[in-house]
Motif scaffolding. Structure first.
Motif, short mmCIF file in Angstrom:
data_model
loop_
_atom_site.label_atom_id
_atom_site.label_comp_id
_atom_site.label_asym_id
_atom_site.label_seq_id
_atom_site.Cartn_x
_atom_site.Cartn_y
_atom_site.Cartn_z
N TYR A 144 0.83 -1.20 0.00
CA TYR A 144 0.00 0.00 0.00
C TYR A 144 0.87 1.26 0.00
CZ TYR A 144 -3.58 3.22 1.97
OH TYR A 144 -4.44 4.26 2.21
N GLU A 145 1.84 1.29 0.88
CA GLU A 145 2.72 2.45 0.97
C GLU A 145 3.63 2.54 -0.24
OE1 GLU A 145 2.52 4.91 2.88
OE2 GLU A 145 1.12 4.13 4.39
N LEU A 146 3.94 1.42 -0.85
CA LEU A 146 4.80 1.39 -2.03
C LEU A 146 4.09 2.01 -3.23
CD1 LEU A 146 7.54 0.31 -3.18
CD2 LEU A 146 6.30 -1.80 -3.74
N VAL A 147 2.81 1.70 -3.40
CA VAL A 147 2.11 2.12 -4.62
C VAL A 147 1.32 3.41 -4.47
CG1 VAL A 147 1.93 -0.29 -5.38
CG2 VAL A 147 0.00 0.77 -4.20
N LEU A 148 0.89 3.75 -3.26
CA LEU A 148 0.02 4.92 -3.10
C LEU A 148 0.64 6.20 -3.68
CD1 LEU A 148 -2.74 5.80 -2.02
CD2 LEU A 148 -1.64 6.34 0.15
N PRO A 149 1.93 6.46 -3.49
CA PRO A 149 2.50 7.66 -4.10
C PRO A 149 2.44 7.65 -5.63
CG PRO A 149 3.94 6.84 -2.37
CD PRO A 149 2.92 5.77 -2.63
N PRO A 153 -4.08 11.33 -8.10
CA PRO A 153 -5.18 11.81 -7.27
C PRO A 153 -6.52 11.47 -7.93
CG PRO A 153 -3.48 13.50 -7.47
CD PRO A 153 -3.10 12.40 -8.43
N GLY A 154 -7.41 10.89 -7.17
CA GLY A 154 -8.67 10.41 -7.72
C GLY A 154 -8.60 8.99 -8.23
N GLY A 155 -7.40 8.39 -8.20
CA GLY A 155 -7.23 7.01 -8.62
C GLY A 155 -7.69 6.05 -7.54
N PHE A 156 -7.77 4.77 -7.90
CA PHE A 156 -8.36 3.77 -7.02
C PHE A 156 -7.40 2.62 -6.71
CE2 PHE A 156 -11.85 5.93 -9.05
CZ PHE A 156 -12.79 6.06 -8.04
N LEU A 157 -7.57 2.08 -5.50
CA LEU A 157 -6.90 0.84 -5.11
C LEU A 157 -7.97 -0.14 -4.65
CD1 LEU A 157 -5.12 3.43 -3.77
CD2 LEU A 157 -3.51 1.54 -3.39
N ASP A 194 -6.79 6.62 7.52
CA ASP A 194 -5.86 7.29 6.61
C ASP A 194 -6.56 8.47 5.92
OD1 ASP A 194 -3.93 8.07 4.83
OD2 ASP A 194 -3.53 6.06 4.06
N GLU A 195 -6.15 9.68 6.23
CA GLU A 195 -6.78 10.87 5.67
C GLU A 195 -6.38 11.12 4.22
OE1 GLU A 195 -6.00 14.15 8.25
OE2 GLU A 195 -7.28 13.35 9.88
N ARG A 196 -5.46 10.33 3.70
CA ARG A 196 -5.07 10.47 2.30
C ARG A 196 -6.08 9.86 1.34
NH1 ARG A 196 0.66 7.58 2.62
NH2 ARG A 196 -0.67 6.17 3.84
N VAL A 197 -7.00 9.06 1.90
CA VAL A 197 -7.91 8.28 1.05
C VAL A 197 -9.33 8.29 1.59
CG1 VAL A 197 -6.02 6.72 0.38
CG2 VAL A 197 -7.51 6.11 2.30
N GLU A 198 -10.26 7.86 0.74
CA GLU A 198 -11.61 7.49 1.13
C GLU A 198 -11.76 6.00 0.85
OE1 GLU A 198 -14.11 11.55 0.11
OE2 GLU A 198 -13.79 10.07 -1.48
N LEU A 210 -12.25 -1.07 -1.22
CA LEU A 210 -12.20 -0.13 -2.33
C LEU A 210 -11.74 1.22 -1.79
CD1 LEU A 210 -12.77 0.74 -5.26
CD2 LEU A 210 -15.19 1.04 -4.60
N VAL A 211 -10.66 1.73 -2.33
CA VAL A 211 -10.01 2.93 -1.81
C VAL A 211 -9.83 3.94 -2.93
CG1 VAL A 211 -7.91 3.84 -0.71
CG2 VAL A 211 -8.77 1.56 -0.07
N ARG A 212 -10.18 5.21 -2.65
CA ARG A 212 -9.94 6.29 -3.61
C ARG A 212 -8.94 7.27 -3.01
NH1 ARG A 212 -11.40 11.49 -5.24
NH2 ARG A 212 -12.55 11.84 -3.31
N LYS A 213 -7.87 7.55 -3.75
CA LYS A 213 -6.88 8.51 -3.29
C LYS A 213 -7.44 9.93 -3.43
CE LYS A 213 -2.08 9.99 -4.01
NZ LYS A 213 -0.83 9.72 -4.76
N ARG A 214 -7.34 10.69 -2.38
CA ARG A 214 -7.87 12.07 -2.42
C ARG A 214 -7.03 12.94 -3.35
NH1 ARG A 214 -11.50 13.00 1.88
NH2 ARG A 214 -11.40 11.46 3.56
#
Length: 214
Positions: A144-149, A153-157, A194-198, A210-214
């Motif tokens: 998660y930490e490897l790919v999130l950066p 923005p607005g992308g999904f995991l 995690d406030e970086r995502v929804e 299902l995670v959306r990057k803010r």
């Protein structure tokens, strides 16, 4: 009162069927391989395809190919110039994966990498629209930490197996030696805070986050 199994059977009957190729891969995986439950399967596969069609990703990353079922589902929604990178650690699965990718006519849109995701992913200089994490659960947080950066923005995991057979539930007694369960529980709690995502926790199959990057 209906049972969860009854509900799942009803849901399966009211979900678009998998293609003949995916049905064959599904059957072959269950007949020939151990741990066949790792395969996404019909309902989850159709959800992955649906989400991919909704997002229309140009770049997709998958960690944990297994036999290639989920990669083929995710590739269905790629843009015309889209590319899906999928990473599998087990080299014994490579021939099977490549055969089905070839039969699906997706050789130019699915790029298979065999090896350790922690070593391979940093070398992929892409910005991801959609990431599916379905590898070893004890390293969910690492991936998660490897790919999130790298996610736009607005992308999904999407992270699979977040129910972990129900072991993550507070009511389930967990042995101190069960490191995987503790890791999945901790990861779920981390994403929730995690406030970086929804995020939305979907109790489909073994749980899909299902995670959306803010």
């Amino acid at each position: 009162m209906y049972s969860p199994d009854d509900a799942q059977r009803y849901a399966d009957r009211h979900t678009t069927p998998e293609s003949p190729l995916l049905a064959r891969l599904n059957r072959e995986t269950h007949v020939q391989l151990l741990h066949a439950r790792m395969l996404s399967g019909h309902a989850q596969g159709r959800l992955l395809s649906m989400l991919s069609h909704m997002v229309r990703p140009r770049r997709v990353l998958e960690l944990g190919t297994f036999t290639g079922y989920s990669a083929l589902c995710l590739a269905e929604g790629l843009t015309t110039d889209g590319l899906l990178h999928t990473v599998e650690q087990n080299p014994e699965l490579e021939t099977r994966i490549r055969r089905y990718v070839r039969e699906a006519g997706e050789e130019n849109r699915i790029q298979l990498h065999i090896g350790n995701a922690r070593e391979l992913v940093p070398a992929l200089t892409e910005t991801w629209d959609l990431v599916f994490i379905d590898a070893d659960k004890i390293n969910n947080d690492t991936y998660y930490e490897l790919v999130l950066p790298q996610v736009r923005p607005g992308g999904f995991l999407l992270i699979d197996n977040v129910l972990w057979g129900g072991k993550v539930l507070d009511e389930y007694p967990v042995k101190p030696s069960d490191k995987d369960t503790f890791a999945v529980r901790a990861f779920n709690d981390k994403v929730q805070a995690d406030e970086r995502v929804e995020n939305v926790f979907l109790p489909l199959r073994d749980g899909l986050l299902l995670v959306r990057k803010r």
